[in-house]
Design a protein around this motif. Structure first.
Motif, PDB file in Angstrom:
ATOM      1  N   SER A   8       0.826  -1.206   0.000  1.00 24.68           N
ATOM      2  CA  SER A   8       0.000   0.000   0.000  1.00 24.68           C
ATOM      3  C   SER A   8       0.861   1.256   0.000  1.00 24.68           C
ATOM      4  N   VAL A   9       2.174   1.093   0.054  1.00 23.16           N
ATOM      5  CA  VAL A   9       3.093   2.220   0.032  1.00 23.16           C
ATOM      6  C   VAL A   9       3.281   2.671  -1.412  1.00 23.16           C
ATOM      7  N   ALA A  10       2.923   3.892  -1.718  1.00 24.39           N
ATOM      8  CA  ALA A  10       3.058   4.412  -3.075  1.00 24.39           C
ATOM      9  C   ALA A  10       4.455   4.956  -3.336  1.00 24.39           C
ATOM     10  N   GLU A  11       5.122   5.416  -2.292  1.00 30.55           N
ATOM     11  CA  GLU A  11       6.458   5.976  -2.447  1.00 30.55           C
ATOM     12  C   GLU A  11       7.241   5.840  -1.154  1.00 30.55           C
ATOM     13  N   PHE A  12       8.543   5.920  -1.289  1.00 35.25           N
ATOM     14  CA  PHE A  12       9.442   5.902  -0.142  1.00 35.25           C
ATOM     15  C   PHE A  12      10.113   7.268  -0.017  1.00 35.25           C
ATOM     16  N   ILE A  13      10.476   7.611   1.220  1.00 40.12           N
ATOM     17  CA  ILE A  13      11.226   8.832   1.498  1.00 40.12           C
ATOM     18  C   ILE A  13      12.650   8.431   1.875  1.00 40.12           C
ATOM     19  N   HIS A  84      18.256  14.734  -5.187  1.00 38.54           N
ATOM     20  CA  HIS A  84      17.679  14.788  -3.839  1.00 38.54           C
ATOM     21  C   HIS A  84      18.438  15.735  -2.918  1.00 38.54           C
ATOM     22  N   LEU A  85      19.732  15.906  -3.159  1.00 36.36           N
ATOM     23  CA  LEU A  85      20.501  16.835  -2.330  1.00 36.36           C
ATOM     24  C   LEU A  85      20.043  18.276  -2.521  1.00 36.36           C
ATOM     25  N   LYS A  90      12.516  14.283  -0.605  1.00 34.01           N
ATOM     26  CA  LYS A  90      13.357  13.252  -1.212  1.00 34.01           C
ATOM     27  C   LYS A  90      12.559  11.958  -1.374  1.00 34.01           C
ATOM     28  N   ALA A  91      11.610  11.985  -2.299  1.00 29.37           N
ATOM     29  CA  ALA A  91      10.704  10.854  -2.481  1.00 29.37           C
ATOM     30  C   ALA A  91      11.067  10.082  -3.739  1.00 29.37           C
ATOM     31  N   ILE A  92      10.752   8.785  -3.717  1.00 29.26           N
ATOM     32  CA  ILE A  92      10.919   7.913  -4.871  1.00 29.26           C
ATOM     33  C   ILE A  92       9.739   6.948  -4.897  1.00 29.26           C
ATOM     34  N   LEU A 164      10.186  -8.144  -2.923  1.00 32.59           N
ATOM     35  CA  LEU A 164       8.913  -7.563  -3.343  1.00 32.59           C
ATOM     36  C   LEU A 164       7.707  -8.390  -2.918  1.00 32.59           C
ATOM     37  N   ARG A 165       7.935  -9.616  -2.494  1.00 36.99           N
ATOM     38  CA  ARG A 165       6.823 -10.439  -1.997  1.00 36.99           C
ATOM     39  C   ARG A 165       6.299  -9.941  -0.658  1.00 36.99           C
ATOM     40  N   LEU A 166       7.129  -9.181   0.044  1.00 32.65           N
ATOM     41  CA  LEU A 166       6.743  -8.701   1.365  1.00 32.65           C
ATOM     42  C   LEU A 166       5.739  -7.556   1.241  1.00 32.65           C
ATOM     43  N   PRO A 167       4.788  -7.463   2.158  1.00 33.03           N
ATOM     44  CA  PRO A 167       3.855  -6.323   2.163  1.00 33.03           C
ATOM     45  C   PRO A 167       4.496  -5.118   2.845  1.00 33.03           C
ATOM     46  N   TYR A 168       4.236  -3.935   2.309  1.00 29.54           N
ATOM     47  CA  TYR A 168       4.771  -2.698   2.881  1.00 29.54           C
ATOM     48  C   TYR A 168       3.597  -1.772   3.181  1.00 29.54           C
ATOM     49  N   HIS A 169       3.338  -1.590   4.463  1.00 29.32           N
ATOM     50  CA  HIS A 169       2.229  -0.736   4.904  1.00 29.32           C
ATOM     51  C   HIS A 169       2.751   0.228   5.964  1.00 29.32           C
ATOM     52  N   GLY A 170       2.455   1.485   5.807  1.00 33.62           N
ATOM     53  CA  GLY A 170       2.795   2.453   6.855  1.00 33.62           C
ATOM     54  C   GLY A 170       4.187   3.019   6.712  1.00 33.62           C
ATOM     55  N   GLN A 171       5.196   2.290   7.175  1.00 33.84           N
ATOM     56  CA  GLN A 171       6.564   2.810   7.177  1.00 33.84           C
ATOM     57  C   GLN A 171       7.074   2.984   5.753  1.00 33.84           C
ATOM     58  N   ASN A 172       7.593   4.159   5.470  1.00 32.82           N
ATOM     59  CA  ASN A 172       8.132   4.404   4.127  1.00 32.82           C
ATOM     60  C   ASN A 172       9.382   5.270   4.138  1.00 32.82           C
ATOM     61  N   ARG A 173      10.031   5.408   5.291  1.00 33.57           N
ATOM     62  CA  ARG A 173      11.229   6.247   5.405  1.00 33.57           C
ATOM     63  C   ARG A 173      12.465   5.345   5.428  1.00 33.57           C
ATOM     64  N   ILE A 174      13.237   5.410   4.353  1.00 33.98           N
ATOM     65  CA  ILE A 174      14.430   4.582   4.208  1.00 33.98           C
ATOM     66  C   ILE A 174      15.636   5.360   4.714  1.00 33.98           C
ATOM     67  N   ASN A 175      16.318   4.806   5.680  1.00 28.60           N
ATOM     68  CA  ASN A 175      17.476   5.478   6.265  1.00 28.60           C
ATOM     69  C   ASN A 175      18.720   5.223   5.411  1.00 28.60           C
ATOM     70  N   GLN A 176      18.625   5.668   4.152  1.00 29.52           N
ATOM     71  CA  GLN A 176      19.726   5.554   3.198  1.00 29.52           C
ATOM     72  C   GLN A 176      19.571   6.654   2.155  1.00 29.52           C
ATOM     73  N   PHE A 177      20.541   6.762   1.245  1.00 27.20           N
ATOM     74  CA  PHE A 177      20.441   7.766   0.180  1.00 27.20           C
ATOM     75  C   PHE A 177      20.025   7.140  -1.147  1.00 27.20           C
ATOM     76  N   PHE A 178      19.796   5.815  -1.160  1.00 24.22           N
ATOM     77  CA  PHE A 178      19.250   5.138  -2.327  1.00 24.22           C
ATOM     78  C   PHE A 178      18.517   3.888  -1.855  1.00 24.22           C
ATOM     79  N   CYS A 179      17.771   3.264  -2.753  1.00 18.18           N
ATOM     80  CA  CYS A 179      17.000   2.073  -2.391  1.00 18.18           C
ATOM     81  C   CYS A 179      17.912   0.853  -2.387  1.00 18.18           C
ATOM     82  N   GLU A 180      18.355   0.458  -1.221  1.00 16.78           N
ATOM     83  CA  GLU A 180      19.205  -0.708  -1.045  1.00 16.78           C
ATOM     84  C   GLU A 180      18.374  -1.808  -0.410  1.00 16.78           C
ATOM     85  N   VAL A 181      18.502  -3.022  -0.891  1.00 14.10           N
ATOM     86  CA  VAL A 181      17.625  -4.119  -0.478  1.00 14.10           C
ATOM     87  C   VAL A 181      17.567  -4.298   1.037  1.00 14.10           C
ATOM     88  N   PRO A 182      18.679  -4.403   1.764  1.00 12.39           N
ATOM     89  CA  PRO A 182      18.577  -4.600   3.221  1.00 12.39           C
ATOM     90  C   PRO A 182      17.817  -3.484   3.930  1.00 12.39           C
TER      91      PRO A 182
END
Length: 315
Positions: A8-13, A84-85, A90-92, A164-182
């Motif tokens: 249900s997450v449309a974007e990450f920060i 993003h800088l 800083k959304a994706i 991508l099989r995992l559900p993502y609801h609510g939390q969308n703030r990634i503590n990184q500067f790019f989308c890294e799998v871990p």
């Protein structure tokens, strides 16, 4: 696409590397300069190897592929980071984040395999010089380089499927500067142990197996160098491996730290981000510099190309 519908997450920060306009502006110019050096250095290596007949050997054939991988590898993350800088938000999107994770893994895993192949090439050159052209035939080189790229695409696909099989609801703030799998997996709203195990296993395969090949190759190389009687012969043999060893140390040192630790001790702290900067930004910039500054053939080809460009209008 069906996998993405579970979220249900449309974007990450992306939280990025720093806070505050002054710090972000300084980082922007620093990373812009780094990225430009990366582009110029790796493009130069590709053009030199392609244009100079003396560099049409297996060693430089693999180096050309390494430069292509570094070009792609750095372009996956740095341009977005630069945007993003200078942005407040800083959304994706979820789809772009998934694509970035996959492509980043493709090039990173392919580079691991390629570094192992390059170590084997140096082993054959030093330990079996009389059979070098037979063993390292163009067919063998083409197949192994292709295998490095294909292994990156296939193994990354498996990893990304589990993420991508995992559900993502609510939390969308990634503590990184790019989308890294871990970092993304940690945001899943369900048990993500299985996905973390898959990342660890495939990270182990694509990092440790080439690393074992590299270690075994250089162990044999070291023994062969010790058997050389003349100091000049030992120096020349060692110098052919020095650049590759330095590149391996830079890449593997940071990648092992990032991907081979248990999840319980990985917290995406400032130290983790610094390591991520090292293998996503610094290493692709350093590789062409290491090979060009330490390699007489590359410097000779560059001087020849520059003199041809400078003096050709007058001839």
């Amino acid at each position: 696409m069906g996998l993405w519908n579970q979220s249900s997450v449309a974007e990450f920060i992306l939280l990025g590397l720093a806070e505050g306009m002054l710090a972000e502006t300084a980082l922007f110019f620093l990373f812009l300069a780094t990225y430009l050096i990366t582009l110029v250095g790796n493009c130069m290596m590709v053009m030199l190897i392609g244009a100079e007949h003396r560099l049409h050997t297996p060693m430089y054939f693999f180096l050309l592929h390494l430069s292509l991988l570094d070009l792609c590898y750095s372009s996956v993350t740095i341009p977005q980071m630069l945007v993003h800088l200078l942005s407040r938000r800083k959304a994706i999107t979820f789809a772009r984040c998934a694509f970035q994770m996959y492509i980043f893994l493709v090039f990173g895993m392919a580079e691991c395999v390629l570094l192992g192949i390059m170590a084997y090439d140096r082993y054959v050159a030093i330990c079996h010089p009389l059979h070098y052209t037979t063993i390292m035939s163009w067919r063998f080189c083409s197949w192994t380089a292709g295998a490095a790229w294909v292994s990156g695409f296939l193994n990354s696909f498996i990893v990304i499927i589990f993420a991508l099989r995992l559900p993502y609801h609510g939390q969308n703030r990634i503590n990184q500067f790019f989308c890294e799998v871990p970092a993304v997996i940690k945001l899943a709203s369900a048990d993500h142990t299985e996905a973390e195990i898959v990342v660890f296993v495939f990270g182990s395969l694509l990092l440790l197996l080439p690393f074992v090949l590299i270690a075994a190759s250089y162990a044999r190389i070291g023994l062969a160098i010790l058997r050389i009687r003349s100091a000049e012969g030992r120096r020349r043999a060692a110098s052919t491996c020095a650049s590759h060893l330095l590149v391996v140390s830079l890449f593997y040192g940071s990648a092992l730290f990032a991907y081979m630790r248990p999840s319980s001790v990985s917290s995406a702290t400032g130290q983790d981000k610094a390591v991520s900067v090292f293998y996503t930004v610094v290493t692709p910039m350093m590789n062409p510099l290491i090979y060009s500054l330490r390699n007489k053939e590359v410097k000779g080809a560059l001087n020849k190309l520059l003199s041809r460009k400078i003096f050709s209008p007058a001839t």
